[in-house]
Design an enzyme around this catalytic site. Structure first.
Site, PDB file in Angstrom:
ATOM      1  N   TYR A   1       0.925  -1.382   0.100  1.00  0.00           N
ATOM      2  CA  TYR A   1      -0.038   0.158   0.095  1.00  0.00           C
ATOM      3  C   TYR A   1       0.842   1.369  -0.152  1.00  0.00           C
ATOM      4  O   TYR A   1       1.161   1.757   0.897  1.00  0.00           O
ATOM      5  CB  TYR A   1      -0.929   0.117   1.019  1.00  0.00           C
TER       6      TYR A   1
ATOM      7  N   ASP B   1      -2.018  -1.710  -4.171  1.00  0.00           N
ATOM      8  CA  ASP B   1      -2.476  -0.396  -4.295  1.00  0.00           C
ATOM      9  C   ASP B   1      -1.219   0.412  -4.285  1.00  0.00           C
ATOM     10  O   ASP B   1      -0.529   0.828  -3.255  1.00  0.00           O
ATOM     11  CB  ASP B   1      -3.359   0.365  -3.321  1.00  0.00           C
TER      12      ASP B   1
ATOM     13  N   HIS C   1     -12.075   0.305  -4.827  1.00  0.00           N
ATOM     14  CA  HIS C   1     -11.248  -0.322  -5.516  1.00  0.00           C
ATOM     15  C   HIS C   1     -12.045  -1.553  -5.981  1.00  0.00           C
ATOM     16  O   HIS C   1     -12.891  -1.992  -5.309  1.00  0.00           O
ATOM     17  CB  HIS C   1     -10.074  -0.800  -4.916  1.00  0.00           C
TER      18      HIS C   1
END
Length: 274
Positions: free
Chosen positions: A115, A164, A266
């Protein structure tokens, strides 16, 4: 898969939107990489209890900041080793990176959940101190993490880093690229950093399989008609080293068929490895 808060993602919203747990049970997957968990491990295990009772295994790391970040690996097989962070005194406690070694039916692999910080626009005289620090923080993360990826790329063991990345690399990766040339996630130095990874031996497996299409996007704002108009960003990547990339046969985005069936901003990105 950025779940945008695991406790929110697992809530049953309606019969047509039962949340994250039924999706995992129905998905064609053995490993789920989680980002933005935003919960303690005890809280996460509590809401994922139905899956853990089914035999899934969870490895995760929390952020020192409560309710922020957090990544994990949810897998059908128990990890043989788990590593938190990438050797950074600044970032290893922020809940942004975790690696797991897994013995799969196709052999031993390493998977990692990432992330990456969102960052901020290039600072100007009008920027706040907070915005300037967010910009600088992301640059420091990219510098430190890039070195770690360099060593992972050279491993003979198949490695996949997914999550991500908070960077849209090319014009194909963002619907309104002209309007976002100064936006964090599409800044020149961020895109150059991703380009350097690809030049060093990493493969963006989704783009390799879908070279000439817009997207497929994996993030859309909750606001306005972004989802309905497919005005999204492709910021959820799976990068594979050479040993892994040769085994990838398929990749797709599991986009909800309606706005009210989303349980995150997402969508899951799935990669099939032979």
């Amino acid at each position: 898969m950025n779940v945008n808060g695991i406790r929110a993602a697992t809530k049953v919203r309606s019969d047509s939107n039962p949340g994250f747990v039924p999706w995992v049970r129905s998905a064609v997957t053995d490993i789920v990489l989680l980002q933005e968990v935003r919960a303690t491990e005890d809280q996460t295990r509590d809401v994922l209890a139905p899956l853990l009772d089914d035999g899934w295994h969870l490895a995760m790391t929390e952020s020192v900041v409560k309710g922020h970040a957090g990544v994990g690996v949810l897998s059908r097989m128990e990890p043989s080793a788990v590593r938190v962070g990438f050797g950074s005194d600044e970032f290893d406690s922020t809940g942004r990176y975790l690696e797991a070694d897994l013995d799969t039916e196709s052999g031993a692999v390493t998977v990692a959940s990432l992330y990456l910080p969102k960052g901020a626009a290039v600072p100007t005289s009008a920027s706040s101190e907070k915005e300037a620090e967010k910009f600088a923080e992301k640059k420091r993360f990219l510098d430190a993490f890039g070195s770690h990826l360099g060593s992972l790329a050279r491993k003979r063991r198949p490695v996949m880093v997914g999550g991500d990345w908070n960077i849209a690399y090319a014009e194909h990766d963002i619907k309104n690229w002209k309007g976002n040339l100064r936006s964090p996630g599409f800044l020149p130095h961020e895109r150059e950093w991703v380009g350097g990874l690809l030049a060093s031996g990493w493969s963006d497996v989704m783009r390799d399989l879908h070279p000439d299409v817009d997207g497929p996007y994996s993030w859309w704002s909750w606001r306005g008609k972004a989802f309905d108009n497919d005005a999204g960003w492709r910021i959820d990547y799976h990068l594979a080293n050479k040993a892994m990339a040769t085994r990838v046969s398929k990749a797709f985005v599991d986009r909800a068929d309606a706005y009210d069936r989303r349980w995150s901003d997402h969508a899951p990105v799935t990669v099939i490895v032979d």
